[in-house]
Structure formats: structure tokens, C-alpha cells
Design a protein around this motif. Structure first.
Motif, PDB file in Angstrom:
ATOM      1  N   ALA A 228       0.829  -1.208   0.000  1.00 13.49           N
ATOM      2  CA  ALA A 228       0.000   0.000   0.000  1.00 13.49           C
ATOM      3  C   ALA A 228       0.861   1.255   0.000  1.00 13.49           C
ATOM      4  N   GLY A 229       1.964   1.227   0.717  1.00  8.44           N
ATOM      5  CA  GLY A 229       2.878   2.364   0.724  1.00  8.44           C
ATOM      6  C   GLY A 229       3.472   2.607  -0.648  1.00  8.44           C
ATOM      7  N   LEU A 230       3.856   1.534  -1.334  1.00  9.00           N
ATOM      8  CA  LEU A 230       4.408   1.684  -2.682  1.00  9.00           C
ATOM      9  C   LEU A 230       3.374   2.272  -3.638  1.00  9.00           C
ATOM     10  N   VAL A 231       2.130   1.827  -3.519  1.00  6.89           N
ATOM     11  CA  VAL A 231       1.075   2.331  -4.398  1.00  6.89           C
ATOM     12  C   VAL A 231       0.866   3.823  -4.176  1.00  6.89           C
ATOM     13  N   LEU A 232       0.815   4.249  -2.915  1.00  8.05           N
ATOM     14  CA  LEU A 232       0.612   5.673  -2.620  1.00  8.05           C
ATOM     15  C   LEU A 232       1.769   6.514  -3.130  1.00  8.05           C
ATOM     16  N   LEU A 233       2.995   6.018  -2.969  1.00  4.73           N
ATOM     17  CA  LEU A 233       4.144   6.751  -3.498  1.00  4.73           C
ATOM     18  C   LEU A 233       4.087   6.839  -5.020  1.00  4.73           C
ATOM     19  N   ALA A 234       3.684   5.754  -5.676  1.00  7.11           N
ATOM     20  CA  ALA A 234       3.565   5.772  -7.133  1.00  7.11           C
ATOM     21  C   ALA A 234       2.512   6.782  -7.576  1.00  7.11           C
ATOM     22  N   VAL A 235       1.385   6.852  -6.856  1.00  2.00           N
ATOM     23  CA  VAL A 235       0.339   7.834  -7.175  1.00  2.00           C
ATOM     24  C   VAL A 235       0.887   9.245  -7.040  1.00  2.00           C
ATOM     25  N   GLU A 236       1.643   9.483  -5.966  1.00  2.00           N
ATOM     26  CA  GLU A 236       2.210  10.816  -5.735  1.00  2.00           C
ATOM     27  C   GLU A 236       3.217  11.193  -6.814  1.00  2.00           C
ATOM     28  N   ILE A 237       4.029  10.244  -7.219  1.00  2.00           N
ATOM     29  CA  ILE A 237       5.116  10.548  -8.157  1.00  2.00           C
ATOM     30  C   ILE A 237       4.604  10.693  -9.585  1.00  2.00           C
TER      31      ILE A 237
ATOM     32  N   GLY B 179       2.470  15.577  -1.390  1.00  2.00           N
ATOM     33  CA  GLY B 179       1.351  15.856  -0.516  1.00  2.00           C
ATOM     34  C   GLY B 179       0.951  14.694   0.350  1.00  2.00           C
ATOM     35  N   VAL B 180      -0.371  14.578   0.546  1.00  2.00           N
ATOM     36  CA  VAL B 180      -0.902  13.579   1.471  1.00  2.00           C
ATOM     37  C   VAL B 180      -0.558  12.163   1.016  1.00  2.00           C
ATOM     38  N   ALA B 181      -0.704  11.897  -0.270  1.00  2.00           N
ATOM     39  CA  ALA B 181      -0.444  10.540  -0.760  1.00  2.00           C
ATOM     40  C   ALA B 181       1.009  10.143  -0.549  1.00  2.00           C
ATOM     41  N   GLY B 182       1.933  11.042  -0.895  1.00  2.00           N
ATOM     42  CA  GLY B 182       3.351  10.725  -0.736  1.00  2.00           C
ATOM     43  C   GLY B 182       3.745  10.558   0.711  1.00  2.00           C
ATOM     44  N   PHE B 183       3.268  11.458   1.565  1.00  2.00           N
ATOM     45  CA  PHE B 183       3.607  11.364   2.986  1.00  2.00           C
ATOM     46  C   PHE B 183       3.027  10.091   3.597  1.00  2.00           C
ATOM     47  N   SER B 184       1.774   9.786   3.249  1.00  2.00           N
ATOM     48  CA  SER B 184       1.146   8.567   3.780  1.00  2.00           C
ATOM     49  C   SER B 184       1.873   7.322   3.281  1.00  2.00           C
ATOM     50  N   GLY B 185       2.266   7.334   2.012  1.00  2.00           N
ATOM     51  CA  GLY B 185       3.000   6.189   1.475  1.00  2.00           C
ATOM     52  C   GLY B 185       4.317   5.965   2.179  1.00  2.00           C
ATOM     53  N   LEU B 186       5.037   7.062   2.442  1.00  2.00           N
ATOM     54  CA  LEU B 186       6.322   6.937   3.141  1.00  2.00           C
ATOM     55  C   LEU B 186       6.133   6.388   4.548  1.00  2.00           C
ATOM     56  N   ILE B 187       5.111   6.876   5.245  1.00  2.83           N
ATOM     57  CA  ILE B 187       4.836   6.386   6.605  1.00  2.83           C
ATOM     58  C   ILE B 187       4.499   4.896   6.577  1.00  2.83           C
ATOM     59  N   LEU B 188       3.696   4.478   5.594  1.00  2.00           N
ATOM     60  CA  LEU B 188       3.337   3.060   5.501  1.00  2.00           C
ATOM     61  C   LEU B 188       4.562   2.199   5.202  1.00  2.00           C
ATOM     62  N   LEU B 189       5.449   2.685   4.325  1.00  2.32           N
ATOM     63  CA  LEU B 189       6.665   1.928   4.025  1.00  2.32           C
ATOM     64  C   LEU B 189       7.518   1.763   5.273  1.00  2.32           C
ATOM     65  N   LEU B 190       7.766   2.866   5.961  1.00  4.55           N
ATOM     66  CA  LEU B 190       8.580   2.798   7.178  1.00  4.55           C
ATOM     67  C   LEU B 190       7.919   1.905   8.220  1.00  4.55           C
ATOM     68  N   GLY B 191       6.602   2.076   8.388  1.00  8.13           N
ATOM     69  CA  GLY B 191       5.887   1.278   9.384  1.00  8.13           C
ATOM     70  C   GLY B 191       5.931  -0.201   9.082  1.00  8.13           C
ATOM     71  N   SER B 192       5.772  -0.569   7.801  1.00 11.47           N
ATOM     72  CA  SER B 192       5.778  -1.992   7.447  1.00 11.47           C
ATOM     73  C   SER B 192       7.135  -2.623   7.719  1.00 11.47           C
ATOM     74  N   LEU B 193       8.217  -1.891   7.438  1.00 10.78           N
ATOM     75  CA  LEU B 193       9.559  -2.426   7.685  1.00 10.78           C
ATOM     76  C   LEU B 193       9.818  -2.588   9.175  1.00 10.78           C
ATOM     77  N   VAL B 194       9.400  -1.596   9.967  1.00 13.11           N
ATOM     78  CA  VAL B 194       9.566  -1.702  11.425  1.00 13.11           C
ATOM     79  C   VAL B 194       8.733  -2.856  11.962  1.00 13.11           C
ATOM     80  N   MET B 195       7.485  -2.980  11.491  1.00 13.47           N
ATOM     81  CA  MET B 195       6.631  -4.082  11.928  1.00 13.47           C
ATOM     82  C   MET B 195       7.257  -5.434  11.598  1.00 13.47           C
TER      83      MET B 195
END
Length: 521
Positions: A364-373, A380-396
Motif C-alpha cells: 500500500a505504501g508503494l502504491v501511494l508513493l507511485a500515485v504521488e510521483i 502531498g498527502v499521498a506521498g507522505f502517507s505512502g512513506l509512513i506506511l513503508l517505514l511502518g511496514s519495515l519496522v513491523m
């Protein structure tokens, strides 16, 4: 061809006299690869057949070192190796030589449960803290789980209190209570209860007291309150541990306070005492080192679970994705980046710390980043949310469901690996993009020059062209030049959306613009 040659000649002329690319990124990557190589070297593959036959005597003993931090991969390695030695090679006696400060609580507890269960299978386990070594925290828990505890000269055992390594504060009593229960269960009346409790919690003062009985005397370990109740029977007393302190015993104190009966300066003396003279065996005899344990899956789990390997996979994964976005169509960087992230999640899956939820969050993070790019300008919101999801998934994926010795410590460690990998990839990316196109050595390489030109068909073509701002330049942002969205930097002023701009300089991939006056429709 003439245009390409002209661009290459211009690039070569501009590269002369400029700084070469600094060596520190290369040295860092080489050092990182060296760490991975060292980790791989420790995982020495097992031969199809052991170099030494199994025990021929019922008194043969396997000497197994338990050294260093007891993280999840080390505990799993020890478990798998012991199981293999028992099931396939027939060992019935083990001497665990412990020199460890402890480690991950969940992993150590699982290993301790397994070691404790071996006694029910008539398998002898002896915990030996060799001369000059120590067993603290999880190391003490493993030592207590063994059937016998022995110590060498100048050795130490104790201090099992769970302290958050970030804030250096004791963990909640709820967590400490079940560790205390584990120690008391493994002690099985072998060790004084009050002293075992004093290893876990900073409790009351504990005395070693000699008390009168109907048939003579006995030794008991009492607190001040308990000692007052038995005052009439007390012959003498001495303080073992003061209030508010954690108990650590050297070999002399351990012997005095009934944890051990003898001190064994050498392993040979210990084996003779336990009548284990049928031959001693070691890891090198069976090539079990590195969690291979006869299974490629175990070796893969151990290697991909190494923190340095995880860090390298995140670093290379981010680099690959960034370069694929920066130079679309090259394919190789993106494939490498995706492969690194796949290996990262494979390791997490094998280690039991990740499942489909973490993978779905990452996707989901990759998809949001792709939408932003590719679909939305700016960040904006999509890119920031995508980055947070990517970081969160790796930490999880790194933390998993285990609590460890300190839950906050496990999360902080995972954050350090993930954020460190991201930060270093950003630094390397900026360094490479800044210096690579200007490097004389790169310019002299026709192959690399052609690769750059094919990936980015000459940003110099933008010089003197006009466009409009689509993402505010403060000072970096994006501009639209004839429908093409380009990363750009202003010459110093802040430029808002819609302002007309002119490209005044192009250095490598850095496009510099200034206001052209007015706004562009």
C-alpha cells in the motif's frame, strides 16, 4: 549522433577541474559488504557427512558454547543444533559453556523451555560458566534451565532484572514477575528462593542466617521481617544482598550460598567430576556452526535475520527504487531494489516476525508513493502517507509479535535499522547524483556516459526553455516544461505555483530556474 557527441564532449569539458566523487560513500558500502561477508563466513556450510562419528560411549559429552547476545537467531541456532545432535547423532550429555549478557526475552524463554524439557528425556545438561566468564540476564535463565550449574574461577552469575536500555528504567512488574517465576521454576528447590528473587528485583535486604532446630542447625535466607520473627532461633547472620540492589554472585559467593558445591577452574576437572570421560565433542567436529544444521532454510533464516544484512537490504532497496524513478526505463536499479525488499521480507517471514499484514502495508505504501510521483504533482498527502506506511511496514516486520527483554528497546532498534537505511540511501543518492555526472573518470567511460545519456536524454536541452511552477520552489520543487514535469531548484527566491520560470543553468541532473515574470496560464 552528432548531437549526442556534442553533449558528451560538453560533459567531458565541464568535468575537467572539478572535484572527484568523494571516497567515503564507496568506503561505507565496502565496509557494509564486509560485514555481510563476515556474517556469511560465520555460516560455514555443513558437509553432507559429519567429519566425526557420533558418540560411541554413553558418557561422551558435547561441548556447546553459548556466547554473546542471545537474540532470536542465536537462540534458534542453539535450539536447532541441539535437536540435530540429539536426533541424528545420539548425544545424551551436553555441557553448555555460557558467557552471555542475555538478550531477547521471548527467544531466551523459548530456548530455556526446550533445554528444561531435555531432562525429561534423560538427557543431561550442565551449565558451566568458565573461568573469567559471566552469565547475566538471559544467560542466567539458560543456566538455571540446565540440570546442573557449575562455575569456574573468577566467574559471575546473576542480575536478571529487565531494564529498558533506552531509558535505563526497570520494566513493569508484570513483565518481571513471569521472569521471576521462570527462575524459581527452574531452581526447583536447588537454589535459595530469596536469592533467586533478588537476582530479578531490587527487593529487601536478605540475610544468610544460622537457625537452631530440634536436631541441630539449619541455614535459611531471610529478610528483615522474617528474621525478626525467627529472632529466638537465630545463632548468627550475615548480609548477602542489601535492599534495593540486584544480586550478582561470583564463584565463591555462589558456593557459600548453596548455588554450587565446587569450583572447577578447568573444563577437564568438571567432566571428571561428572564422570563424563567417554570423549568430548565440539561444533567443529560436526560443522554445525552458523545455524546451518543441515537445512538451507535455517541458514537462510539466520543470514537474512542478521541486523547488518537487513540494514544493507533496506539501503540497497531504497537506492534501487530511487534510481529507477530518477532514470525511468533502466529497469536494473528497480529490479535490484525490489529484489532486496523481497529478500528482506523473506527473512522476516522465516524469522516469524512478519506476515501478510506487513507485506500488504508495504505494498500500500508503494502504491501511494507511485500515485504521488506519477499522477499528482508535489509531495502531498499521498506521498507522505505512502512513506509512513513503508517505514511502518519495515519496522513491523523487524519487531514482530515478541516483546523481547524490553519492548521499547526492540522498537527503537528496528527504527534505527530502518531509518538508518533510509537516511544513508538518501545521502548516497544525493552524493552520486551530484558528483557522478561531473566526474572525469565517468566522462572518460563511454559505456557509463552512454548509460547516463540513454537514461536521461540530456537535461542540457532544457537550457533557456520556459515553463511554470507546479510545486512551490522553496527552493526545490517541480516545474512543467511543455507538459513534462521536471525537478528544479530556484536561483534563490521562493516561487509559488503558476509562476512562469526560465531555465538558466543545468549541472548534471540539477536544473536551476529563475522567475520569468508574471504567471503562466
Amino acid at each position: 549522433m552528432a548531437g549526442t557527441s556534442c553533449v558528451m564532449e560538453t560533459t567531458l569539458r565541464e568535468s575537467r577541474g572539478r572535484r572527484r566523487m568523494p571516497l567515503w560513500p564507496l568506503l561505507f558500502v565496502l565496509g557494509l559488504l564486509g560485514q555481510c561477508a563476515e556474517a556469511a563466513a560465520q555460516a560455514e556450510p555443513a558437509d553432507s557427512k559429519p567429519r566425526r562419528e557420533g558418540p560411541t560411549s554413553p558418557t561422551a559429552v558435547f561441548i556447546y558454547p553459548v556466547i554473546g547476545t542471545l537474540d532470536d537467531s542465536n537462540c534458534e541456532r542453539i535450539h536447532d543444533d541441539l535437536a540435530l545432535l540429539i536426533d541424528q547423532h545420539g548425544f545424551r550429555n551436553f555441557l553448555l559453556e555460557i558467557d552471555s549478557p542475555g538478550g531477547d526475552l521471548a527467544a531466551v524463554r523459548e530456548l530455556a523451555i526446550y533445554i528444561d524439557s531435555l531432562s525429561k528425556q534423560s538427557i543431561t545438561t550442565i551449565a558451566y560458566i568458565p573461568t573469567g566468564k559471566s552469565a547475566f540476564s538471559g544467560g542466567t535463565l539458560l543456566a538455571f534451565a540446565c540440570k546442573h550449574l557449575e562455575m569456574g574461577e573468577n566467574s559471575r552469575i546473576g542480575d536478571v532484572a529487565l531494564v529498558d536500555s533506552v531509558w535505563h528504567q526497570p520494566l513493569p512488574e508484570k513483565i518481571q514477575s513471569f521472569v521471576r517465576a521462570d527462575l524459581l521454576r527452574y531452581a526447583r528447590e536447588r537454589f535459595p528462593k530469596r536469592l533467586v528473587e533478588a537476582m530479578v528485583s531490587q527487593g529487601p535486604r536478605v540475610y544468610r542466617a544460622q537457625l537452631r532446630t530440634a536436631t541441630g542447625t539449619e541455614t535459611q535466607y531471610l529478610t528483615d521481617e522474617e528474621l525478626e520473627k525467627e529472632a529466638a532461633r537465630v545463632i548468627n547472620r550475615e548480609v548477602v544482598i542489601d535492599a534495593g540492589r540486584l544480586l550478582v554472585l561470583d564463584e565463591k559467593a555462589a558456593k557459600l550460598n548453596d548455588f554450587i558445591q565446587y569450583v572447577f577452574p578447568t573444563r577437564e576437572q568438571l567432566l571428571e567430576h561428572h564422570s563424563l570421560l567417554g570423549g568430548d565433542y565440539h561444533l567443529d567436529d560436526f560443522r554445525l556452526r552458523g545455524t546451518f544444521s543441515g537445512s538451507m532454510e535455517n541458514w537462510t533464516r539466520w543470514f537474512l535475520g542478521n541486523d547488518w544484512v537487513r540494514f544493507a537490504l533496506i539501503l540497497l532497496g531504497v537506492l534501487g527504487v530511487v534510481f529507477e524513478i530518477k532514470f525511468p526505463g533502466t529497469t536494473l536499479p528497480g529490479a535490484v531494489g525490489l529484489g532486496c525488499f523481497i529478500l528482506f521480507f523473506v527473512g522476516a517471514f522465516l524469522g516469524g516476525t512478519a506476515g501478510w499484514v506487513e507485506l500488504a502495508v508495504f505494498a500500500a505504501g508503494l502504491v501511494l508513493l507511485a500515485v504521488e510521483i506519477f499522477l499528482l504533482p508535489g509531495f502531498g498527502v499521498a506521498g507522505f502517507s505512502g512513506l509512513i506506511l513503508l517505514l511502518g511496514s519495515l519496522v513491523m516486520a523487524l519487531v514482530g509479535s515478541g516483546t523481547g527483554d524490553a519492548p521499547l528497546t526492540g522498537v527503537m532498534s528496528a527504527l534505527a535499522i530502518v531509518l538508518g537505511g533510509f537516511a544513508m540511501s538518501v545521502i548516497l543518492t544525493l552524493t552520486i547524483l551530484h558528483f557522478l555526472p561531473q566526474s572525469a573518470s565517468v566522462g572518460q567511460s563511454g559505456l557509463i556516459a552512454r548509460a547516463i545519456l540513454s537514461a536521461d536524454p540530456g537535461p542540457t536541452r532544457l537550457l533557456s526553455r520556459k515553463g511554470k511552477v507546479v510545486s512551490p520552489l522553496r527552493p526545490a520543487g517541480k516545474i512543467d516544461v511543455d507538459g513534462e514535469i521536471i525537478d528544479a531548484t530556484s536561483s534563490g527566491e521562493f516561487l509559488d505555483n503558476g509562476i512562469a520560470v526560465e531555465v538558466i543553468d543545468v549541472k548534471g541532473n540539477r536544473v536551476v530556474v529563475r522567475s520569468a515574470g508574471g504567471t503562466s496560464q
